[in-house]
Design a protein around this motif. Structure first.
Motif, PDB file in Angstrom:
ATOM      1  N   GLN A   2       0.960  -1.179  -0.033  1.00 20.22           N
ATOM      2  CA  GLN A   2       0.152   0.045  -0.134  1.00 20.22           C
ATOM      3  C   GLN A   2       0.917   0.957   0.248  1.00 20.22           C
ATOM      4  N   GLN A   3       0.781   1.865  -0.998  1.00 11.12           N
ATOM      5  CA  GLN A   3       1.501   3.630  -0.846  1.00 11.12           C
ATOM      6  C   GLN A   3       1.341   4.648  -0.339  1.00 11.12           C
ATOM      7  N   VAL A   4       0.179   4.544  -0.078  1.00 11.13           N
ATOM      8  CA  VAL A   4      -0.475   5.847   0.502  1.00 11.13           C
ATOM      9  C   VAL A   4      -1.140   4.709   1.946  1.00 11.13           C
ATOM     10  N   LYS A   5      -1.196   5.593   3.163  1.00  9.95           N
ATOM     11  CA  LYS A   5      -1.988   4.760   3.812  1.00  9.95           C
ATOM     12  C   LYS A   5      -2.150   5.825   5.167  1.00  9.95           C
ATOM     13  N   GLN A   6      -3.768   5.330   5.223  1.00 14.01           N
ATOM     14  CA  GLN A   6      -4.620   6.153   5.603  1.00 14.01           C
ATOM     15  C   GLN A   6      -5.042   6.189   7.195  1.00 14.01           C
ATOM     16  N   SER A   7      -4.524   7.201   7.658  1.00 14.41           N
ATOM     17  CA  SER A   7      -6.211   7.087   9.162  1.00 14.41           C
ATOM     18  C   SER A   7      -6.218   7.770   9.924  1.00 14.41           C
ATOM     19  N   PRO A   8      -6.944   6.963  10.842  1.00 18.11           N
ATOM     20  CA  PRO A   8      -8.132   6.105  11.394  1.00 18.11           C
ATOM     21  C   PRO A   8      -8.675   5.719  10.377  1.00 18.11           C
ATOM     22  N   GLN A   9      -9.609   4.695   9.945  1.00 16.77           N
ATOM     23  CA  GLN A   9     -10.401   4.315   8.939  1.00 16.77           C
ATOM     24  C   GLN A   9     -11.847   4.599   9.407  1.00 16.77           C
ATOM     25  N   GLN A  14     -18.013  15.928  17.629  1.00 17.15           N
ATOM     26  CA  GLN A  14     -18.770  17.027  18.110  1.00 17.15           C
ATOM     27  C   GLN A  14     -18.722  18.493  17.156  1.00 17.15           C
ATOM     28  N   LYS A  15     -20.118  19.068  16.439  1.00 18.26           N
ATOM     29  CA  LYS A  15     -19.934  19.588  16.026  1.00 18.26           C
ATOM     30  C   LYS A  15     -18.692  21.160  16.656  1.00 18.26           C
ATOM     31  N   GLY A  16     -18.409  21.320  15.600  1.00 18.79           N
ATOM     32  CA  GLY A  16     -17.097  22.246  16.337  1.00 18.79           C
ATOM     33  C   GLY A  16     -16.058  21.820  17.013  1.00 18.79           C
ATOM     34  N   GLY A  17     -15.928  19.955  16.594  1.00 16.78           N
ATOM     35  CA  GLY A  17     -14.334  19.918  16.673  1.00 16.78           C
ATOM     36  C   GLY A  17     -13.848  19.900  15.454  1.00 16.78           C
ATOM     37  N   ILE A  18     -12.264  19.766  16.053  1.00 23.54           N
ATOM     38  CA  ILE A  18     -11.088  19.306  14.670  1.00 23.54           C
ATOM     39  C   ILE A  18     -10.740  18.254  14.245  1.00 23.54           C
ATOM     40  N   PRO A  19     -11.297  17.614  13.673  1.00 19.36           N
ATOM     41  CA  PRO A  19     -10.656  16.105  13.557  1.00 19.36           C
ATOM     42  C   PRO A  19      -9.941  16.287  11.962  1.00 19.36           C
ATOM     43  N   ILE A  20      -8.872  15.262  12.568  1.00 23.31           N
ATOM     44  CA  ILE A  20      -7.618  15.375  11.968  1.00 23.31           C
ATOM     45  C   ILE A  20      -7.260  14.299  11.169  1.00 23.31           C
ATOM     46  N   ILE A  21      -7.044  13.534   9.615  1.00 19.34           N
ATOM     47  CA  ILE A  21      -7.342  13.042   9.118  1.00 19.34           C
ATOM     48  C   ILE A  21      -5.721  12.946   8.560  1.00 19.34           C
ATOM     49  N   ASN A  22      -5.261  11.355   8.897  1.00 17.86           N
ATOM     50  CA  ASN A  22      -3.363  11.338   8.530  1.00 17.86           C
ATOM     51  C   ASN A  22      -3.169  10.407   6.970  1.00 17.86           C
ATOM     52  N   CYS A  23      -2.555  11.048   6.491  1.00 19.51           N
ATOM     53  CA  CYS A  23      -2.102   9.672   5.283  1.00 19.51           C
ATOM     54  C   CYS A  23      -0.239   9.753   5.142  1.00 19.51           C
ATOM     55  N   ALA A  24       0.487   8.530   5.171  1.00 18.77           N
ATOM     56  CA  ALA A  24       1.460   8.506   5.014  1.00 18.77           C
ATOM     57  C   ALA A  24       1.847   7.659   3.747  1.00 18.77           C
ATOM     58  N   TYR A  25       2.900   7.859   2.963  1.00 23.80           N
ATOM     59  CA  TYR A  25       3.129   7.931   1.959  1.00 23.80           C
ATOM     60  C   TYR A  25       4.399   6.659   1.769  1.00 23.80           C
ATOM     61  N   GLU A  26       4.744   6.359   0.500  1.00 29.34           N
ATOM     62  CA  GLU A  26       6.290   5.562   0.881  1.00 29.34           C
ATOM     63  C   GLU A  26       7.042   5.994  -0.153  1.00 29.34           C
ATOM     64  N   ASN A  27       6.819   6.535  -0.905  1.00 29.55           N
ATOM     65  CA  ASN A  27       7.090   6.732  -2.456  1.00 29.55           C
ATOM     66  C   ASN A  27       8.128   8.746  -2.568  1.00 29.55           C
ATOM     67  N   THR A  28       9.039   8.504  -2.571  1.00 32.93           N
ATOM     68  CA  THR A  28       9.706  10.395  -2.153  1.00 32.93           C
ATOM     69  C   THR A  28       9.677  11.003  -3.561  1.00 32.93           C
ATOM     70  N   ALA A  29       9.280   9.536  -4.779  1.00 32.73           N
ATOM     71  CA  ALA A  29       8.785  10.178  -6.012  1.00 32.73           C
ATOM     72  C   ALA A  29       7.498  11.039  -6.527  1.00 32.73           C
ATOM     73  N   PHE A  30       7.025  11.750  -5.237  1.00 33.98           N
ATOM     74  CA  PHE A  30       5.649  11.549  -4.853  1.00 33.98           C
ATOM     75  C   PHE A  30       5.548  13.456  -5.153  1.00 33.98           C
TER      76      PHE A  30
END
Lengths: 113, 111
Positions: A2-9, A14-30
């Motif tokens: 998997q070249q791009v890993k995303q978390s959480p699933q 709650q309304k007003g909160g700040i969700p954060i979605i993370n991604c990590a990649y393998e290929n430095t050519a991206f």
């Protein structure tokens, strides 16, 4: 591999909160990193994208943070609203986006009123 | 407003049938893509095309073929539908270096 890993699933905030979605990649050519938002019954739609010459990009309540040395990027949603409830996909591509995108597996966000 | 149109929103087919999924874009984009979307597996690329009459295999091409006779149209063909091909199918198009525009998807059920 998997070249791009995303978390959480999935994430519930709650309304007003700040969700954060993370991604990590393998290929430095991206060198092109978009985020897509998908509502139920619809196809994904481009939300915001960043290239590695900047560390942060903001559009309205959506911010991408990019860490080239760690090969990670994340999406922050400020002052989240129930209407932000959707599935979010990160992606990556080479050659400025001219090659096909590699997608993460997606994250289902629920924003409760 | 730019559009990618998929011919059917819902489709039910029988095992062994030959199935055609049609996609048309009105943006004069060079690139077109077919994905399938399954819970927990994200978007998986089946086939893509960078030009008319050109096609490239994606990550999961087995059991599928494609046709691109005109720039605006990209067809996905299931040669002999099987139950494990029950899925949401998404078509997308893009210009060189640009973001993808997706269609609304076709939910295919094979019984």
């Amino acid at each position: 591999q998997q070249q791009v890993k995303q978390s959480p699933q999935s994430l519930i905030v709650q309304k007003g909160g700040i969700p954060i979605i993370n991604c990590a990649y393998e290929n430095t050519a991206f060198d092109y990193f978009p985020w897509y938002q998908q509502f139920p019954g619809k196809g994904p739609a481009l939300l915001i994208a960043i290239r590695p010459d900047v560390s942060e990009k903001k559009e309205g309540r959506f911010t991408i943070s990019f860490n080239k040395s760690a090969k990670q990027f994340s999406l922050h949603i400020m002052d989240s609203q129930p209407g932000d409830s959707a599935t979010y996909f990160c992606a990556a591509s080479k050659h400025g986006g001219s090659e096909k995108l590699v997608f993460g597996k997606g994250m289902k966000l629920t924003v409760n009123p | 407003d730019v559009k990618v149109t998929q011919s059917s929103r819902y489709l039910v087919k029988r095992t062994g049938e030959k199935v055609f999924l049609e996609c048309v874009q009105d943006m004069d984009h060079e690139n077109m893509f077919w994905y399938r979307q399954d819970p927990g597996l994200g978007l998986r690329l089946i086939y893509f095309s960078y030009d008319v009459k050109m096609k490239e295999k994606g990550d999961i091409p087995e059991g599928y073929s494609v046709s691109r006779e005109k720039k605006e149209r990209f067809s996905l063909i299931l040669e002999s539908a099987s139950t494990n091909q029950t899925s949401m199918y998404l078509c997308a198009s893009s210009y060189l270096g640009g973001g993808y525009t997706f269609g609304s998807g076709t939910r295919l059920t094979v019984v």
